[in-house]
Design a protein around this motif. Structure first.
Motif: not given
Length: 60
Positions: A8-14, A18-22, A44-50
């Motif tokens: 199953t693929p990993m998900a970075g939405g979390f 969390i980055s938006l809230i923090a 958050g976008l940088a982490l999501l892309i990573a």
């Protein structure tokens, strides 16, 4: 015929959420909630892309 992956693929939405809230909370504490939101979005976008890139490399 397509190749089916049992992994199953990993998900970075979390991480994005969390980055938006923090970022918003930290920005509100400093009196600049909008700037905190934008900074949280950037992080958050940088982490999501990573996470997406790592997942793409692992599935190959």
């Amino acid at each position: 015929m397509t190749r089916s992956s049992s992994r199953t693929p990993m998900a970075g939405g979390f991480l994005l959420a969390i980055s938006l809230i923090a970022g918003s909370v930290i920005g509100a504490i400093r009196g600049q909630a909008s700037i905190g939101f934008v900074a949280g979005l950037g992080v958050g976008l940088a982490l999501l892309i990573a996470v997406w890139l790592i997942d793409r490399l692992r599935t190959r």
